[in-house]
Structure formats: structure tokens, C-alpha cells
Design an enzyme around this catalytic site. Structure first.
Site, PDB file in Angstrom:
ATOM      1  N   GLU A 169       8.246  37.384 -18.550  1.00 59.93           N
ATOM      2  CA  GLU A 169       7.059  36.639 -18.965  1.00 59.93           C
ATOM      3  C   GLU A 169       5.865  36.974 -18.089  1.00 59.93           C
ATOM      4  O   GLU A 169       5.988  37.162 -16.884  1.00 59.93           O
ATOM      5  CB  GLU A 169       7.349  35.132 -18.888  1.00 59.93           C
ATOM      6  CG  GLU A 169       6.231  34.292 -19.458  1.00 59.93           C
ATOM      7  CD  GLU A 169       6.562  32.802 -19.459  1.00 59.93           C
ATOM      8  OE1 GLU A 169       5.821  32.060 -20.126  1.00 59.93           O
ATOM      9  OE2 GLU A 169       7.521  32.390 -18.799  1.00 59.93           O
ATOM     10  N   HIS A 219       0.341  31.364 -12.403  1.00 64.01           N
ATOM     11  CA  HIS A 219       0.641  30.151 -13.163  1.00 64.01           C
ATOM     12  C   HIS A 219      -0.630  29.315 -13.234  1.00 64.01           C
ATOM     13  O   HIS A 219      -1.042  28.732 -12.233  1.00 64.01           O
ATOM     14  CB  HIS A 219       1.777  29.375 -12.485  1.00 64.01           C
ATOM     15  CG  HIS A 219       2.438  28.386 -13.388  1.00 64.01           C
ATOM     16  ND1 HIS A 219       3.216  27.350 -12.943  1.00 64.01           N
ATOM     17  CD2 HIS A 219       2.437  28.273 -14.747  1.00 64.01           C
ATOM     18  CE1 HIS A 219       3.667  26.654 -13.971  1.00 64.01           C
ATOM     19  NE2 HIS A 219       3.202  27.198 -15.072  1.00 64.01           N
ATOM     20  N   HIS A 245      11.920  33.241 -16.976  1.00 59.37           N
ATOM     21  CA  HIS A 245      10.773  32.347 -17.134  1.00 59.37           C
ATOM     22  C   HIS A 245       9.801  32.567 -15.976  1.00 59.37           C
ATOM     23  O   HIS A 245      10.225  32.666 -14.821  1.00 59.37           O
ATOM     24  CB  HIS A 245      11.272  30.889 -17.129  1.00 59.37           C
ATOM     25  CG  HIS A 245      10.170  29.868 -17.086  1.00 59.37           C
ATOM     26  ND1 HIS A 245       9.231  29.743 -18.082  1.00 59.37           N
ATOM     27  CD2 HIS A 245       9.867  28.904 -16.164  1.00 59.37           C
ATOM     28  CE1 HIS A 245       8.407  28.757 -17.782  1.00 59.37           C
ATOM     29  NE2 HIS A 245       8.759  28.242 -16.627  1.00 59.37           N
ATOM     30  N   ASP A 292       1.879  35.473 -17.567  1.00 58.34           N
ATOM     31  CA  ASP A 292       0.753  34.569 -17.838  1.00 58.34           C
ATOM     32  C   ASP A 292      -0.516  35.282 -17.383  1.00 58.34           C
ATOM     33  O   ASP A 292      -0.713  35.500 -16.185  1.00 58.34           O
ATOM     34  CB  ASP A 292       0.919  33.260 -17.056  1.00 58.34           C
ATOM     35  CG  ASP A 292       1.778  32.260 -17.797  1.00 58.34           C
ATOM     36  OD1 ASP A 292       1.454  31.981 -18.958  1.00 58.34           O
ATOM     37  OD2 ASP A 292       2.763  31.772 -17.229  1.00 58.34           O
TER      38      ASP A 292
END
Length: 609
Positions: free
Chosen positions: A182, A197, A152, A184
């Protein structure tokens, strides 16, 4: 070395010994009667100190002369105690050849006490079955039939609010076997997308640096496919940059079309997808439409379909994953760039409404993400439907947004429902990562573990919250015998000796989840002896994880952590076994170990402790 210096050494070695007994050992080793130990004398003293009485006793139970185990005696031990079965005769010869230190012993096919101890302390005598260490499972089943080691917010190496973003997060995750990472991605300055993030103070790194890291490290630990979970928050222009970087940097590693150009009927297997990186994200169209288009494009000019693609996307905006939906949905939605959409093949993200809706409207290559809270509620309310859903479609579970400290949930309850990608904050050590690493230690550490058969059946009647006692229920008897060379908890204090106790924890379906512990041994971390038996009953052993935790008893506060080892029930060997302890972050505490006896009995039964 004088006796006073020996006493100081014993304290440093975590040994609290009566002065009289220590002096007796010292005198016995001091053959020169010089009141000091030198060279060979110290070796003899150390041998006397490390003498394993419990192993000697076990050896004596099977050895007629107390000096050696003959081939037949060793075969008896392997069959009766180690439950090695019919191949014990061949195995005995292999083990003697591997562990007997004397050449004459090897030639005579006998095992000395030293050879016996070597065997018990080796991988062959380990609690973890060595046959489960290499890739031993069927790797030709569809992707959704496997648990997949998943990370994550992989870019974070600290907390979720102010932590540092770094490619180091990807390197660490991939090296420890993660197969789903992951990213972002947000619009960055100078037209280059950045990874961080969103809406926090976490630092930023360039997307192209992440992709380059992926290209370099994706297949260093495992050849099986890596899934790149793309959380795309970028404008059209920077999405084109994302697609360009993925295509150019990853090259042949990137899966950009179906394996054979044909429409599949199920997800491909890890075997078929070796050394491939799959993009998980939103997609404008279906795979079926993509393949039709490819046929049409052979005769039509490229790009004529674009307006149609845009209108398709507008009609499918409800398929944005719940996580990436903007809170202010009334604002116009960013349009998905076709070149990026085209890179999503077998892992298209869609919103989840309910299991009936998924079954009626979604395809096998579409998958949904669930927050830990949503997944827990679904397991409680519709656990059997969740199991059936995960038998034909992939699911990803991610930690709650409230876990700003990058803490973790227990992955076990999601595995119980067959969820494949249970994403963890792998940078945060602790119980939860011990369980996670314990499951993925098997099968070559390749990041894929085949789910039990009842979690791969779309008609399965299994309910993780209400498991009916199946015929495979078992009783587990664990005798915690002794410990060896346990590390000191407070290394700064020379005089502090640990008071160790052993806790055995079982994680599985709710009725199976329990723990028991031994009493503590006072002032002995060097060779504590417990000799206590713990008994457990399990309804669904195929899902059970065992954790052996050694703690330093402290009556004034919480017991301090000394070491642990976690493994799946299915990888556990019966008989007399050593457990080689690991630290909080999963590194070896060699030579620290536990010596136990494991016995599995069919069915549920009362066993006398």
C-alpha cells in the site's frame, strides 16, 4: 572439564538434572579416570545426555534385532505410522540413501538408529509436508481464486501516529512474500509527491523512491504479480508526476493495458501476470470504454476525449473507496488525472453498498475495500453472500483506524469468507502474523494460495458462521511426546531453567477454533517428556490452521513464550514428526523442536486420550 564445570554447563544448556544421575553419566564417560572430560570423552558424555529414549523405543518396535531397520521393516514403519501409502517402498530407498550415515548401510539398504534419527529430524520427517514447500498449486486460475499476501500501510515500520516511514518497509514486506503493498500519496514540496500516513506525525518519503524500491525488489522472492494499492490524495499536477514515475521507473514491469488488448471475461491468473505490477486505484472510465477509446485513438487525435472523461469522473464520484473519501465531502473533489486513471486495469476500486448492488452494477475487475469492522458484520449478517461475492470479485480488508499501535486482527475469519487481500501490519509480530505466515509458508512462499473449491464457486452454499458439517469432517489426534533443546526465556539468569508446556491451538471456522494444552514439565528445557494426547474435532479442516505454542509455566504471572510453529491443516503430515520451533518474529530457534505423533481420522468421533 571438571564435574563442577559440567554442572554449570548443564544449567547454561537449560538442563536441571539430579546430581547423582549427572555424576553417573560423567563417570561413565571418564574412561581415563582423570576426574575430567577431554575430547572424545566429552562427546560420549554429550551422546549419553542427548540419548532419545522415546525414539529408541519407537525404533525397537519395528527393528527385529534392535540394531537396524531392514528395508521391509522401514517400509512397514512408513506405511503403518507415517501413512505414506503405496509409494512407501520407493520412498524407503530414497530416505535410506539420504539419511543413513554409513556407506555399508546404504549398500545393504538398512537404516541404523542414527540414520532413523536423522530422518525423523530432517525435512522428510517434518510436520510440514515437503511436497507443499515448492509451488504445487494450479496457478492458472483467476486472481480472485487465491488468497493474496497483503500488507497494510507498507511504508510504516512502527506505529500509525508517529512511526517512521521508510522504503525499508517495502523491502521487508516484498522479501517476506507480500504481493499487495500500500502507498498513501500526498502532495509534496517541490512538485514531488510524498508517501506518509495523512494527518499524522509519521515521517515522509518520496513517492519515486518507493517506486524505485518496488522495481528492484518486487520479484526477488516471487515472480507472481504485485498489486500496488494506491491511496491517492494528490492534486492533478502531482498525479501526473505519479503516473510519470510509475511509467518511467517500472517500465515493462508495469501492466498498463489488458494482456492481449482484448476485453476479458474474468481476471487473469497469477501465471499470466508473472513479473507484472498492477495499480489498484480509482478509474475514470470502465475497461470497456478504455478499449473502445484505444480503437478510436488510432484514427483520432490524442486528448480530444479529455472533457468527456472529466464529466464521467464527476458522475462516478460515488465510486471513491470509503476509506479515501474526504470527511468534508461538500468541498470540491479533486479531479482524477486521466494519465493515472489509464494505469488502472484489472484492479479498479469502487465503493461497496451491498452485495446485490455489486452483482448488478459492478464488473469482475472492480473491487471494494472493507474495514475489519464492516467485514466482520457482513460475515455475520450475510456470510454466504460474501463467499459468493468473493468467488467472482476481489476484496481487500484492512485494520481498523483505532489500531494506532499497528496491532493486527486475526486474518482467519476473513479467509473463512474467501476474502483474498487481508492486509496486515507486517511489522508487528505476534499470534496474528504467526497465522498469516503459516498460511503463506506453502506454495513456494510465492504470496498466492489457492482457496478451497467451495470458496471459488459463485453458487456456493457455504456460510462461514454456520458451516453445515460436511462429509470431509475429521478428528485429529495429537500426541505431544517430547521437546529438544528449548531456549531459556531469561538468558541473563544462569540458574533459571524453564518449566515447559505445549499448547495446541486451532483456528478455522468458529466451531473449530479451540485450544488444549499439556501439563508442564518441571525444570527441563533440554529434553522434556510429556507423552500426552490431545484430541480435536473439525467440521471444515480445509480452512484450519494449527499453531503449536511452547510456553514456560509461571504460576505467579502469564506463562512466558518460548517458541511456536504454525501451519495449515492441508500441509500437515501424519505419523511421528518433528516440529522445528520459531521465535516471536518468525526466525528459526534451531535446534529447538517438538516430537509429536499425528493421526487424522475420517468423520467426527470420540477418541480416548
Amino acid at each position: 572439564m571438571s564435574f563442577h564445570e559440567v554442572q554449570r554447563l548443564l544449567r547454561l544448556m537449560n538442563v536441571e538434572m539430579e546430581q547423582e544421575h549427572a555424576f553417573q553419566l560423567f563417570q561413565a564417560a571418564d574412561t581415563s579416570q582423570s576426574d575430567t572430560l577431554e575430547g572424545q570423552e566429552f562427546i560420549e558424555f554429550y551422546k549419553a545426555l542427548t540419548k532419545r529414549v522415546e525414539v529408541l523405543e519407537l525404533f525397537g518396535n519395528f527393528s527385529a534385532d534392535g540394531q537396524k531397520l531392514t528395508l521391509l521393516e522401514f517400509v512397514d514403519f512408513l506405511q503403518e505410522e507415517q501413512k505414506e501409502g503405496d509409494h512407501a517402498s520407493d520412498l524407503a530407498l530414497e530416505l535410506i540413501d539420504r539419511h543413513e550415515p554409513s556407506e555399508s548401510g546404504k549398500l545393504r539398504h538398512v537404516l541404523s538408529m542414527d540414520g532413523f534419527l536423522n530422518y525423523l529430524y530432517s525435512k522428510d520427517g517434518d510436520i510440514f509436508n515437503p511436497s507443499c514447500l515448492p509451488i504445487y498449486q494450479d496457478m492458472t486460475q483467476p486472481l480472485n481464486h487465491y488468497y493474496i499476501n497483503s500488507s497494510h500501510n507498507t511504508y510504516l515500520v512502527g506505529d500509525q501516529l508517529c512511526g517512521q516511514s521508510s522504503v525499508e518497509g517495502y523491502i521487508r514486506a516484498l522479501k517476506r512474500g507480500c504481493r499487495c503493498v500500500e502507498v498513501d500519496v500526498w502532495d509534496g514540496p517541490s512538485g514531488e509527491p510524498v508517501v506518509y500516513h495523512g494527518h499524522t506525525l509519521t515521517s515522509r518519503i518520496l513517492f519515486k523512491e518507493v517506486v524505485a524500491t518496488l522495481a528492484q525488489y518486487a520479484f526477488q522472492t516471487s515472480d507472481y504479480p504485485v498489486i500496488l494499492s494506491l491511496e491517492n490524495h494528490c492534486s492533478w499536477e502531482q498525479q501526473e508526476i505519479i503516473a510519470h514515475h510509475l511509467t518511467e521507473i517500472l517500465g515493462d514491469q508495469l501492466l498498463s493495458t489488458t494482456l492481449d488488448g482484448q476485453l476479458p471475461t474474468q481476471l487473469p491468473s497469477p501465471e499470466e501476470l508473472q513479473k507484472k505490477i498492477l495499480v489498484k486505484g480509482k478509474k475514470l472510465s470502465t475497461l470497456e470504454e478504455d478499449l473502445e477509446e484505444e480503437e478510436e485513438l488510432e484514427t483520432e487525435l490524442e486528448g480530444e476525449q479529455e472533457p468527456e472523461l472529466e464529466s464521467q469522473f464527476e458522475s462516478e464520484t460515488q465510486e471513491l473507496s470509503p476509506r479515501s473519501k474526504d470527511k468534508n465531502e461538500k468541498k470540491s473533489k479533486a479531479i482524477l488525472c486521466p494519465s493515472l486513471s489509464a494505469l488502472v486495469i484489472y484492479t479498479k476500486t469502487v465503493s461497496f453498498y451491498n452485495f446485490t448492488h455489486s452483482r448488478e452494477h459492478y464488473r469482475f475487475y472492480e473491487l471494494s475495500s472493507f474495514s475489519e469492522t464492516k467485514a466482520k458484520n457482513l460475515i455475520k449478517e450475510t456470510g454466504n453472500q460474501f463467499v459468493q461475492h468473493n468467488a467472482w470479485q476481489l476484496s481487500r480488508v484492512y485494520p481498523s483506524g483505532l489500531r494506532t499501535d499497528s496491532s493486527n486482527y486475526n486474518p482467519q475469519e476473513f479467509w473463512n469468507a474467501g476474502c483474498q487481500m487481508v492486509a496486515m501490519n507486517v511489522q508487528t509480530a505476534g499470534l496474528e502474523m504467526d497465522i498469516y505466515d503459516g498460511l503463506f509458508r506453502q506454495n513456494g512462499g510465492c504470496g498466492y494460495v489457492l482457496k478451497p473449491d467451495f470458496l471459488r464457486d459463485t453458487q456456493s452454499s457455504f456460510h462461514p458462521e454456520r458451516p453445515i458439517s460436511p462429509f470431509k469432517a475429521q478428528t485429529l489426534q495429537i500426541q505431544v511426546i517430547s521437546g529438544q533443546q528449548l531456549p531459556k526465556v531469561d538468558k541473563t539468569k544462569e540458574g533459571s531453567i524453564v518449566d515447559p508446556l505445549v499448547r495446541v491451538e486451532i483456528f478455522g471456522v468458529r466451531p473449530d477454533t479451540t485450544r488444549q494444552e499439556t501439563s508442564y514439565v518441571e525444570n527441563n528445557g533440554f529434553n522434556p517428556y510429556w507423552g500426552q494426547t490431545l484430541c480435536f474435532q473439525l467440521l471444515v479442516p480445509e480452512l484450519a490452521m494449527l499453531r503449536f505454542l511452547v510456553k514456560d509455566y509461571n504460576w505467579t504471572s502469564r506463562n512466558d513464550f518460548i517458541g511456536q510453529y504454525t501451519l495449515p491443516w492441508t500441509c500437515m503430515q501424519q505419523g511421528y514428526r518433528h516440529i522445528h520451533l520459531l521465535s516471536k518474529d518468525g526466525t528459526s530457534l534451531h535446534p529447538a523442536s517438538l516430537f509429536v505423533h499425528i493421526c487424522m481420522l475420517e468423520g467426527l468421533r470420540e477418541v480416548e486420550s
